[in-house]
Design a protein around this motif. Structure first.
Motif, PDB file in Angstrom:
ATOM      1  N   LEU A 191     -12.227 -14.387  -1.593  1.00  0.00           N
ATOM      2  CA  LEU A 191     -11.048 -14.437  -0.732  1.00  0.00           C
ATOM      3  C   LEU A 191     -11.511 -14.412   0.723  1.00  0.00           C
ATOM      4  CD1 LEU A 191      -9.082 -11.609  -2.583  1.00  0.00           C
ATOM      5  CD2 LEU A 191      -8.565 -14.072  -2.704  1.00  0.00           C
ATOM      6  N   GLU A 194      -8.903  -8.999   1.752  1.00  0.00           N
ATOM      7  CA  GLU A 194      -8.098  -8.347   0.716  1.00  0.00           C
ATOM      8  C   GLU A 194      -6.744  -9.039   0.510  1.00  0.00           C
ATOM      9  OE1 GLU A 194      -9.285  -5.424  -0.879  1.00  0.00           O
ATOM     10  OE2 GLU A 194      -7.552  -5.620  -2.207  1.00  0.00           O
ATOM     11  N   ASP A 195      -6.098  -9.407   1.618  1.00  0.00           N
ATOM     12  CA  ASP A 195      -4.733  -9.939   1.528  1.00  0.00           C
ATOM     13  C   ASP A 195      -4.628 -11.426   1.821  1.00  0.00           C
ATOM     14  OD1 ASP A 195      -3.679  -7.346   1.034  1.00  0.00           O
ATOM     15  OD2 ASP A 195      -3.952  -6.905   3.173  1.00  0.00           O
ATOM     16  N   PRO A 197      -5.614 -15.108   0.821  1.00  0.00           N
ATOM     17  CA  PRO A 197      -6.247 -15.955  -0.190  1.00  0.00           C
ATOM     18  C   PRO A 197      -6.778 -17.246   0.421  1.00  0.00           C
ATOM     19  CG  PRO A 197      -3.890 -16.281  -0.259  1.00  0.00           C
ATOM     20  CD  PRO A 197      -4.140 -15.262   0.834  1.00  0.00           C
ATOM     21  N   LEU A 391      -1.346 -18.656  -5.223  1.00  0.00           N
ATOM     22  CA  LEU A 391      -2.026 -17.633  -4.413  1.00  0.00           C
ATOM     23  C   LEU A 391      -1.058 -17.018  -3.404  1.00  0.00           C
ATOM     24  CD1 LEU A 391      -5.424 -19.481  -3.794  1.00  0.00           C
ATOM     25  CD2 LEU A 391      -5.197 -17.246  -4.919  1.00  0.00           C
ATOM     26  N   PHE A 395      -0.264 -13.167  -3.113  1.00  0.00           N
ATOM     27  CA  PHE A 395      -0.827 -12.452  -1.955  1.00  0.00           C
ATOM     28  C   PHE A 395       0.159 -12.292  -0.806  1.00  0.00           C
ATOM     29  CE2 PHE A 395      -5.310 -11.730  -2.906  1.00  0.00           C
ATOM     30  CZ  PHE A 395      -5.481 -12.501  -4.046  1.00  0.00           C
ATOM     31  N   ASN A 397       0.819 -14.177   1.536  1.00  0.00           N
ATOM     32  CA  ASN A 397       0.218 -14.653   2.782  1.00  0.00           C
ATOM     33  C   ASN A 397      -0.156 -16.112   2.597  1.00  0.00           C
ATOM     34  OD1 ASN A 397      -0.079 -12.887   5.048  1.00  0.00           O
ATOM     35  ND2 ASN A 397      -1.406 -11.585   3.787  1.00  0.00           N
ATOM     36  N   CYS A 399      -2.148 -19.443   2.206  1.00  0.00           N
ATOM     37  CA  CYS A 399      -3.482 -19.730   1.661  1.00  0.00           C
ATOM     38  C   CYS A 399      -4.287 -20.519   2.689  1.00  0.00           C
ATOM     39  CB  CYS A 399      -3.330 -20.543   0.372  1.00  0.00           C
ATOM     40  SG  CYS A 399      -4.896 -21.091  -0.319  1.00  0.00           S
ATOM     41  N   PHE A 427     -11.830 -14.204  -6.311  1.00  0.00           N
ATOM     42  CA  PHE A 427     -11.166 -13.010  -5.795  1.00  0.00           C
ATOM     43  C   PHE A 427     -12.160 -11.982  -5.258  1.00  0.00           C
ATOM     44  CE2 PHE A 427      -8.716 -15.281  -8.922  1.00  0.00           C
ATOM     45  CZ  PHE A 427      -7.534 -15.506  -8.233  1.00  0.00           C
ATOM     46  N   ARG A 445      -7.579  -6.313  -6.926  1.00  0.00           N
ATOM     47  CA  ARG A 445      -7.862  -7.748  -6.868  1.00  0.00           C
ATOM     48  C   ARG A 445      -7.995  -8.351  -8.271  1.00  0.00           C
ATOM     49  NH1 ARG A 445     -12.780  -8.281  -4.110  1.00  0.00           N
ATOM     50  NH2 ARG A 445     -12.933  -6.067  -3.626  1.00  0.00           N
ATOM     51  N   LYS A 448      -4.496  -9.123  -9.002  1.00  0.00           N
ATOM     52  CA  LYS A 448      -4.033 -10.304  -8.264  1.00  0.00           C
ATOM     53  C   LYS A 448      -4.631 -11.583  -8.847  1.00  0.00           C
ATOM     54  CE  LYS A 448      -3.033  -8.084  -3.832  1.00  0.00           C
ATOM     55  NZ  LYS A 448      -3.653  -7.631  -2.570  1.00  0.00           N
ATOM     56  N   THR A 452      -2.511 -14.609 -10.377  1.00  0.00           N
ATOM     57  CA  THR A 452      -2.689 -15.966  -9.854  1.00  0.00           C
ATOM     58  C   THR A 452      -2.941 -16.958 -10.987  1.00  0.00           C
ATOM     59  OG1 THR A 452      -3.617 -15.039  -7.827  1.00  0.00           O
ATOM     60  CG2 THR A 452      -4.015 -17.380  -8.231  1.00  0.00           C
TER      61      THR A 452
END
Lengths: 464, 464
Positions: A191, A194-195, A197, A391, A395, A397, A399, A427, A445, A448, A452
């Motif tokens: 990644l 952390e947040d 992708p 993603l 996440f 957020n 990508c 990840f 993760r 996540k 995903t």
């Protein structure tokens, strides 16, 4: 599978919570196999891991095969019950791991996973058993929860990634039919944070050579022979200094840049070329002034080939002085190559260059090592959108699109053999210490990643 | 001592035969002391050797002192009973030896001398205990046979030659009065061959430095960082390649050649510059194409300074590949210097050069090591004739004049402090394996050395 339309990420988060212990059990079981591929003494451990994987796939209604190679076998599994109208996705992972040296620096047994502060610690915790386990968990969950995948899924899990995949790559061409797919997900990457992708649009290839400079048949005394014999360390230094222009960083090997192309307009628009030189310097105590300085750092790392001396040695290296002119001096060289460069040709070009520039009185021997191609994703492929949307849902957020200066040796060969649109993703984070002591993977993760993969499969299942 | 006129070499050969066992006993006793000066754990062995030498000199009516240094003490002995009308000769030797590594390659205990095929095998068999013992035997023989030496004899035997004599050199200036002499014989060198004697007219000096190139604070992955960070191995290679012009072999450090002079007409006339390139290539599998190619090989080795990288290391040096960009890379450099060059100044010049040429992004650290001056004999000194005649009587062959590319660190400082005309000589051959396993010395040459020293003392005794 129209009814799955209703399930959103929150639903799957609940599902993960419910199945968490089971997923972790499988993950930890996988981590306990000492699957160090570069050391022959672990061969039975690799075989045990394959048995585990075969059983795993059988239990979730996948047909599964062991593909023999001249090295470690690969596992190939598939469930094509979605039918010909649905797309086919090929997942890639590897069950082998790096050696554990230096073992003294591990705080726990590298092959007895422990859970601490929300992380799993073990060799392979991320690379690649963590990423592999989250894919396997996603497949298991889909099959047990829904009884179907909604999409045709193939999976290849090799046992040679950490040794450059030489024997696995060798069999792919003959497995073209089995590997055929629409999209290829190589889940062995990182990644942004952390947040945040990302999808990796390119990986560099690699080729390596060993160089030996011989000056004499025995070590000579620098008093008795200094001024007469040509010191092979000087020979090596002069030879290596011909490889690059020190000012521009340009590589001076004839033909080296053949096949290197500029980033496309589309790539330029997608790629996040941000690079914080100050932050880099703070983190590594290193200035980002290597490579071809005409290019910005991210381009230099992602889309320009490099030549690096990874190791150099010769003569006396202990304390104090020893006035020796050694018989020999050595260097280990590797290049990172761009998609489009032929690694075997580059090796030849470097060998020719080194032999041609051999200093007087010095015998130059070149030994060719690994050679793998770089790879670039098709920036127009629809799978990129499917993956980026998945993603982003997970996440929360946007990508990003990046490239990596590193190499996953098999990717180009898999792309060719499967003729699928490749997506390189994963990840991991630098903090996971892959290839180093106390490798870990945060379970947040892992979750996540699971979410995903589930979302990607679902979205693909909605397509025809 | 006029009556000694009658004694020729044949007489002394008979005498040697008569005293052989006694001489060998002393020689072997000396060899049994494990006098490795570079390793602190042998300190008591060095002390025992000094006690042996003190007793030895007392027994032959020499006054003897132990000269303390900040390292190992030196032994100074003298017998000045010949009186002020006779010349004074200062003999130099050392009682310390090289380490014995690799110990596995020794065929016998390095500190238990054995006699085999007319040779003595032991650490120090030649260097320098063999040469020392033949001098001591000559003095003992003269004193017991004739009750006098006929010439004033001083002798200094140091315990630090194998570590570069740093602390011994430091006390010489304060011992000028004691060391004062007409001629200084440094008996630590070689013959041309078994039957061909020589006098060495010059030795090179030496200075050494360690260089460290730092690129980052930790080893970096060549994929993640290649093209961004400047590899310190490349930094080191570029830095070292600035030291010499690869074509001419000329050293490019500013000021490096200050004080280097051409050989004098007299030296040119005396020196045997013969060099058989074919023979050299056969012996070492090495071409004599190093150094400044504008000069012939013997001049390059004897009368031109050199710069040599004695060791280089950095990064991964094991089997296979490891795509690392190391944090640091290192080189160990030493120069052989000519009489007239200031070794400390040369060190500074090289340090300045290296720091000035530091490649971008690379921190260069230089650590100064040993520094000793080169030395040249006064080609007009009468002692040369005395020594060459003695050698010719014993060896029945003309004495050659050579120089050596090597270094006996204390020579220049002894020459200065004693103000004597220096003669560098000795009875070694390359086959003696000094500094290597199974060091040996042929007793035939021990005898010739004994005879030569006796003849030199006799000849000097005839002078007023």
């Amino acid at each position: 599978m129209e009814e799955q339309m209703e399930y959103d990420v929150t639903f799957f988060q609940q599902a993960f919570k419910k199945h968490r212990e089971e997923f972790l059990q499988d993950y930890k079981d996988l981590l306990r196999f000492q699957t160090i591929s570069t050391d022959a003494k672990y061969e039975t451990e690799l075989a045990k891991a394959r048995v585990f994987l075969i059983d795993y796939f059988k239990n979730i209604q996948f047909s599964v095969e062991e593909w023999e190679t001249d090295g470690h076998a690969a596992i190939f599994a598939q469930n094509l019950s979605a039918g010909k109208d649905k797309p086919t996705v090929l997942l890639y992972g590897h069950y082998d791991v790096q050696p554990v040296d230096p073992i003294d620096e591990w705080l726990s047994d590298p092959f007895e996973p422990i859970e601490k502060n929300g992380k799993i610690y073990a060799r392979g915790a991320l690379d690649n058993k963590g990423q592999l386990a989250l894919m396997l968990s996603a497949l298991k969950f889909m099959m047990t929860e829904f009884g179907e995948l909604g999409v045709n899924v193939k999976m290849i899990i090799e046992g040679e990634e950490e040794m450059g995949s030489p024997n696995t790559i060798a069999i792919l061409e003959s497995r073209k039919e089995a590997l055929k797919c629409d999209a290829l997900l190589v889940v062995d990457l990182d990644l942004v944070s952390e947040d945040v992708p990302c999808i990796t649009l390119g990986l560099r290839g690699l080729c390596a050579l060993n160089v030996e400079c011989i000056g004499s048949k025995i070590d000579l005394h620098s008093g008795m022979h200094g001024g007469m014999v040509f010191n092979p360390i000087h020979g090596l230094v002069e030879l290596l200094s011909t490889l690059r222009d020190p000012k521009s960083g340009k590589i001076l090997v004839e033909g080296f840049y053949e096949g290197v192309s500029e980033p496309s307009e589309k790539e330029k628009a997608m790629l996040d070329l941000q690079f914080d030189e100050k932050e880099y310097e703070k983190m590594f105590d290193a200035k980002a002034v290597g490579g071809e300085i005409a290019f910005p750092p991210a381009i230099r790392n992602w889309l320009r080939p490099t030549i690096e001396v990874n190791g150099i040695y010769g003569g006396y290296t202990g304390p104090g002085i020893k006035t020796v002119i050694p018989a020999k001096a050595y260097a280990k060289i590797s290049c990172r190559l761009i998609d489009g460069q032929d690694p075997k040709k580059v090796q030849q070009q470097i060998q020719t260059h080194l032999e041609k520039h051999a200093p007087r009185g010095i015998t130059v021997n070149v030994e060719l090592q690994d050679a793998v191609e770089g790879v670039r994703a098709n920036a127009d492929a629809p799978i990129l959108k499917t993956v980026s949307e998945s993603l982003e849902e997970v996440f929360k957020n946007p990508c990003k699109y990046v490239m990596s200066g590193g190499t996953v040796g098999i990717t180009k060969a898999l792309q060719k053999a499967s003729s699928g649109d490749v997506v390189m993703m994963g990840f991991g984070l630098p903090e996971d210490n892959i290839h180093a002591p106390n490798e870990s993977f945060a379970l947040s993760r892992f979750e996540k990643g699971f979410l995903t993969i589930v979302r990607i499969l679902q979205k693909l299942g909605q397509k025809t």
